[in-house]
Enzyme design. Structure first.
Site, PDB file in Angstrom:
ATOM      1  N   CYS A 196      -2.204 -13.799  -5.374  1.00 50.60           N
ATOM      2  CA  CYS A 196      -2.008 -14.361  -4.025  1.00 50.60           C
ATOM      3  C   CYS A 196      -2.164 -15.882  -4.054  1.00 50.60           C
ATOM      4  CB  CYS A 196      -2.957 -13.714  -3.026  1.00 50.60           C
ATOM      5  SG  CYS A 196      -4.686 -13.969  -3.393  1.00 50.60           S
ATOM      6  N   ASP A 247      -6.047  -6.587  -7.367  1.00 50.83           N
ATOM      7  CA  ASP A 247      -5.683  -7.480  -6.255  1.00 50.83           C
ATOM      8  C   ASP A 247      -6.766  -8.539  -6.039  1.00 50.83           C
ATOM      9  OD1 ASP A 247      -4.429  -8.540  -4.030  1.00 50.83           O
ATOM     10  OD2 ASP A 247      -5.105  -6.956  -2.667  1.00 50.83           O
ATOM     11  N   ASP A 259     -15.454  -3.593  -5.703  1.00 51.32           N
ATOM     12  CA  ASP A 259     -15.463  -4.923  -5.087  1.00 51.32           C
ATOM     13  C   ASP A 259     -16.857  -5.524  -5.278  1.00 51.32           C
ATOM     14  OD1 ASP A 259     -13.339  -6.223  -2.800  1.00 51.32           O
ATOM     15  OD2 ASP A 259     -15.365  -7.068  -2.806  1.00 51.32           O
ATOM     16  N   ARG A 284       0.856  -1.202   0.000  1.00 50.12           N
ATOM     17  CA  ARG A 284       0.000   0.000   0.000  1.00 50.12           C
ATOM     18  C   ARG A 284       0.885   1.243   0.000  1.00 50.12           C
ATOM     19  NH1 ARG A 284      -3.869  -3.401   2.746  1.00 50.12           N
ATOM     20  NH2 ARG A 284      -2.730  -3.507   4.691  1.00 50.12           N
ATOM     21  N   ASN A 337     -18.488  -6.673 -10.439  1.00 48.29           N
ATOM     22  CA  ASN A 337     -17.531  -7.714 -10.776  1.00 48.29           C
ATOM     23  C   ASN A 337     -16.345  -7.054 -11.483  1.00 48.29           C
ATOM     24  OD1 ASN A 337     -16.391  -9.453 -13.052  1.00 48.29           O
ATOM     25  ND2 ASN A 337     -17.391 -10.953 -11.735  1.00 48.29           N
ATOM     26  N   ALA A 338     -15.140  -7.423 -11.065  1.00 41.78           N
ATOM     27  CA  ALA A 338     -13.935  -6.766 -11.587  1.00 41.78           C
ATOM     28  C   ALA A 338     -13.849  -6.844 -13.109  1.00 41.78           C
ATOM     29  CB  ALA A 338     -12.701  -7.418 -10.965  1.00 41.78           C
TER      30      ALA A 338
END
Ligand code: SAH
Length: 391
Positions: free
Chosen positions: A335, A295, A246, A208, A274-275
């Site tokens: 991730c 992310d 988000d 960040r 939705n992204a």
């Protein structure tokens, strides 16, 4: 317990996961959670761990020595993990937050503990270690004297492990309200009872800060924002505005409250979408941002899921690049522990080709230091990211 040849190699490398397919013979009838020895064909002790007949990870190894896996053993591991944060990493600020125990990263497969100010959140992802919860809680209280400790479990994970345990307060008292934590100049509200995972993405702490360095004067799209960490850090650092996107409404409510807490509410907008859809729509409308943060949640849950995950990363980053203006900064993450940094970077490079853009990768990003990577478990290096400038 005896293993296949491949399984023996895994156990010798001290990797903590022994999968069911690697086991050729079980002597006796160990119950779920029992300590078991893993031995080579000639009888040498390779490792000692906890057995779980319900899980694909049949044994989680904790040591390669002949030592009992008892209360003192787990207490000592927890104390060592806590000392690393306070004495070595300098993460002891009583108003701050840090990951105190990171499962495999701290050689405690199945146990994660986060500290949010004076409260602790325990996340269990292994059945064996859940049987040692009491000495673990004693060790946490002895090391940190928290006001309260709460238990969280992830539904899917609990099912995969056959873990039947109720979320709730384990020790002391927990506030009904979200807890406020301090991260550098910023403050964040963390919902310890119903937030995602343990409540906040501490692994992105440094990232960040890094991303914020590119933010001044830019318009930022914070895609998969959760509680708005990147939006708040970017606008605080001087971004013109940020849009936090988000699918989760509770996440966006936290993001809005975090923007307010840091006096940047006027610059932070939240959008529930939705992204993939949102980025496509922005691209079609010709909207261009000076910085796009991407992310997403874990795309690959197992080794088999890696090819599909790489495709999804390629598509998502391609869409992000279509929304990035000339000279814009792409801040992108994966991730998935099963996806390597090299493969992820290749997927982003492919995305650039798809979008007809060229990238200059200027920074490599990773999980914060309180999420250590164990030399025994490459998958514990799960978070990877890049800052790339698009021509
Ligand atoms: N960037 C955040 C952490 C993101 S975690 C931070 O720094 O705190 C991933 C987020 O993606 C979650 O909040 C989840 O709700 C969201 N998400 C999952 N699938 C999504 C989708 N298809 N579109 C948009 N958001 C999604």
């Amino acid at each position: 317990m005896r293993l296949t040849e491949r399984g023996e190699r895994v156990a010798r490398s001290r990797h903590p996961w022994i999968f069911s397919g690697a086991i050729t013979e079980v002597l006796g009838e160990p119950e779920a959670g029992t300590a078991v020895d893993v031995r080579s064909r000639d009888g040498t002790l390779l490792g000692r761990g906890l057995f779980n007949p319900h899980s694909q990870i049949r044994v989680r190894l904790y040591t390669d020595r002949d030592e009992p896996l008892d209360a003192a053993f787990f207490a000592a591991r927890v104390e060592a993990a806590a000392r690393l944060r306070t004495e070595v990493l300098g993460l002891g600020d009583p108003k701050g937050a840090s990951r105190l125990v990171f499962s495999e990263g701290d050689h405690l497969s199945g146990l994660t503990v986060d500290r949010y100010g004076s409260h602790l959140v325990v996340l269990l992802t292994g059945l064996g270690i859940s049987k040692h919860l009491e000495p673990i809680l004693d060790a946490l209280e002895g090391s940190l004297a928290p006001e309260g400790i709460v238990l969280r479990t992830e539904k899917g994970m609990a099912e995969a492990e056959g873990l039947i345990i109720e979320d709730g307060v384990l020790r002391g008292r927990m506030p009904e309200e979200p807890v406020e934590i301090v991260e550098g100049d910023l403050r964040f509200a963390v919902d310890l009872r119903t937030g995602q995972k343990t409540g906040f993405y501490l692994d992105q702490r440094e990232n960040r800060r890094r991303a914020a360095a590119y933010a001044p004067g830019r318009e930022v799209a914070d895609v998969c924002s959760y509680s708005g960490g990147f939006s708040v850090a970017a606008t605080w650092a001087g971004a013109e505005r940020a849009v936090a996107v988000d699918v989760s409404q509770p996440a966006l409510e936290l993001a809005a409250s975090n923007a307010e807490r840091n006096d940047v509410a006027a610059a932070v907008e939240t959008v529930r979408a939705n992204a993939f859809d949102w980025l496509s729509e922005q691209a079609e409308r010709g909207r261009r941002y000076g910085m796009v943060v991407v992310d997403p949640p874990r795309f690959a849950r197992s080794r088999r899921g890696v090819p599909a995950a790489l495709k999804a990363y390629r598509r998502l980053n391609g869409l992000a690049l279509r929304c990035l203006g000339e000279g814009g900064a792409l801040v992108t993450f994966s991730c998935s522990g099963r996806v390597s940094e090299v493969d992820f970077q290749a997927a982003v490079a492919q995305a650039a080709e798809d979008a007809g853009r060229r990238l200059r990768f200027v920074e490599r990003l990773a999980q914060a230091a309180d999420h250590p990577v164990s030399s025994d478990c490459p998958e514990s290096a799960y978070l990877k990211g890049f800052v790339a400038i698009a021509d």
